[in-house]
Design an enzyme around this catalytic site. Structure first.
Site, PDB file in Angstrom:
ATOM      1  N   ARG A   1       0.840  -1.192   0.000  1.00 56.26           N
ATOM      2  CA  ARG A   1       0.000   0.000   0.000  1.00 56.26           C
ATOM      3  C   ARG A   1       0.877   1.246   0.000  1.00 56.26           C
ATOM      4  O   ARG A   1       2.056   1.188   0.379  1.00 56.26           O
ATOM      5  CB  ARG A   1      -0.904   0.010   1.245  1.00 56.26           C
ATOM      6  CG  ARG A   1      -1.987  -1.051   1.239  1.00 56.26           C
ATOM      7  CD  ARG A   1      -2.721  -1.093   2.561  1.00 56.26           C
ATOM      8  NE  ARG A   1      -3.754  -2.130   2.610  1.00 56.26           N
ATOM      9  CZ  ARG A   1      -4.262  -2.614   3.726  1.00 56.26           C
ATOM     10  NH1 ARG A   1      -3.834  -2.176   4.899  1.00 56.26           N
ATOM     11  NH2 ARG A   1      -5.193  -3.549   3.679  1.00 56.26           N
TER      12      ARG A   1
ATOM     13  N   ARG B   1      -9.014   5.508   5.788  1.00 49.63           N
ATOM     14  CA  ARG B   1      -7.817   4.898   5.181  1.00 49.63           C
ATOM     15  C   ARG B   1      -7.833   5.024   3.662  1.00 49.63           C
ATOM     16  O   ARG B   1      -6.782   5.085   3.028  1.00 49.63           O
ATOM     17  CB  ARG B   1      -7.730   3.408   5.548  1.00 49.63           C
ATOM     18  CG  ARG B   1      -7.420   3.165   6.992  1.00 49.63           C
ATOM     19  CD  ARG B   1      -6.890   1.772   7.265  1.00 49.63           C
ATOM     20  NE  ARG B   1      -7.581   0.682   6.605  1.00 49.63           N
ATOM     21  CZ  ARG B   1      -7.448  -0.595   6.969  1.00 49.63           C
ATOM     22  NH1 ARG B   1      -6.657  -0.910   7.976  1.00 49.63           N
ATOM     23  NH2 ARG B   1      -8.092  -1.549   6.333  1.00 49.63           N
TER      24      ARG B   1
ATOM     25  N   ARG C   1     -15.194  -6.050   5.080  1.00 50.15           N
ATOM     26  CA  ARG C   1     -14.384  -5.850   6.293  1.00 50.15           C
ATOM     27  C   ARG C   1     -15.278  -5.572   7.503  1.00 50.15           C
ATOM     28  O   ARG C   1     -15.006  -6.048   8.605  1.00 50.15           O
ATOM     29  CB  ARG C   1     -13.392  -4.712   6.088  1.00 50.15           C
ATOM     30  CG  ARG C   1     -12.213  -5.095   5.196  1.00 50.15           C
ATOM     31  CD  ARG C   1     -11.105  -4.066   5.265  1.00 50.15           C
ATOM     32  NE  ARG C   1      -9.990  -4.450   4.429  1.00 50.15           N
ATOM     33  CZ  ARG C   1      -8.961  -5.205   4.824  1.00 50.15           C
ATOM     34  NH1 ARG C   1      -8.941  -5.658   6.065  1.00 50.15           N
ATOM     35  NH2 ARG C   1      -7.977  -5.501   4.005  1.00 50.15           N
TER      36      ARG C   1
END
Length: 240
Positions: free
Chosen positions: A85, A179, A190
């Site tokens: 990431r 995020r 999630r």
């Protein structure tokens, strides 16, 4: 003449005032043994601290701050087959490997535990743990709930299991949104997973709330847990 072997008397006793030294010698003579200068209790065993919790609870932030505030810790870098990431560093945040490389690590029995999470592999390398425990370091493992469940089966009560949570479900979801690393569909997966994962809190030793803006409080509580474990009469003894 006394049968006491004065060579066993604590070295620093010779720098004591004469009257105090004479009293020490007299007490030793009466007891028939010298006072020992070595520690009453042995040094505490190195700990394995497993930190887990749902996505969005700030596991990385707590561990980063913990490493700044406490010496003698080694954070085990997890191997993963997922893409890197933005802002992540290979070898620091994770060891980023291909799926083929990860499967080779499994075949060679190089991982303490591993799992397939959201389509990618994650695993804990054994060698790091062995090397640093041999040097007296406490080990910190960051794993997801599935990984913690596996480690609990492997390590049992020899490790310390800490469950990290946000102050509320809403706060957790807001952090996931902030995020900006998942699509709406991925966020739904999630969040649904996190709701199930919270139910596993009872299988952990401790729970720590990492509230927004109160990171230091969460880290201090983790430190207190480590200190309490170090002070236990019956020490945990993890062997990898």
């Amino acid at each position: 003449m006394s049968d006491i072997d004065n060579s066993q008397t604590p070295p620093n006793s010779h720098s004591l005032p004469k009257n105090k030294l004479e009293l020490l010698r007299a007490l030793e003579s009466q007891l028939g043994s010298c006072f020992r200068a070595d520690p009453v209790c042995p040094s505490p065993n190195p700990l394995i601290i497993v930190i887990s919790g749902p996505s969005g609870v700030g596991k990385d932030a707590v561990i980063r701050k913990l490493r700044e505030m406490r010496q003698g810790l080694h954070f085990v870098v997890t191997a993963t087959s997922r893409p890197m990431r933005p802002g992540e560093v290979d070898g620091k945040d994770y060891f980023f490997v291909s799926k083929e490389e990860f499967l080779s690590m499994i075949e060679k029995d190089e991982l303490l535990e591993y799992a397939l999470v959201y389509g990618d592999y994650k695993g804990v390398p054994k060698k790091q743990i062995r090397d640093y425990m041999a040097k007296g370091y406490d080990i910190v493992l960051r794993v997801d709930i599935q990984g913690a469940k596996t480690l609990k089966r492997i390590l049992g009560n020899s490790a310390v299991f800490v469950f990290l949570v946000a102050e509320s479900e809403l706060a957790m979801v807001e952090r996931l949104i902030d995020r900006r690393t998942e699509s709406k569909e991925e966020l739904l997966v999630r969040i649904a997973t996190a709701r199930e994962e919270v139910k596993h809190v009872t299988s952990f030793d401790y729970v720590v709330v990492n509230a927004q803006g109160r990171l230091d409080d969460a880290v201090k509580l983790v430190e207190s847990i480590i200190n309490a474990e170090k002070a236990k009469v019956r020490q945990r003894n993890a062997v990898i």
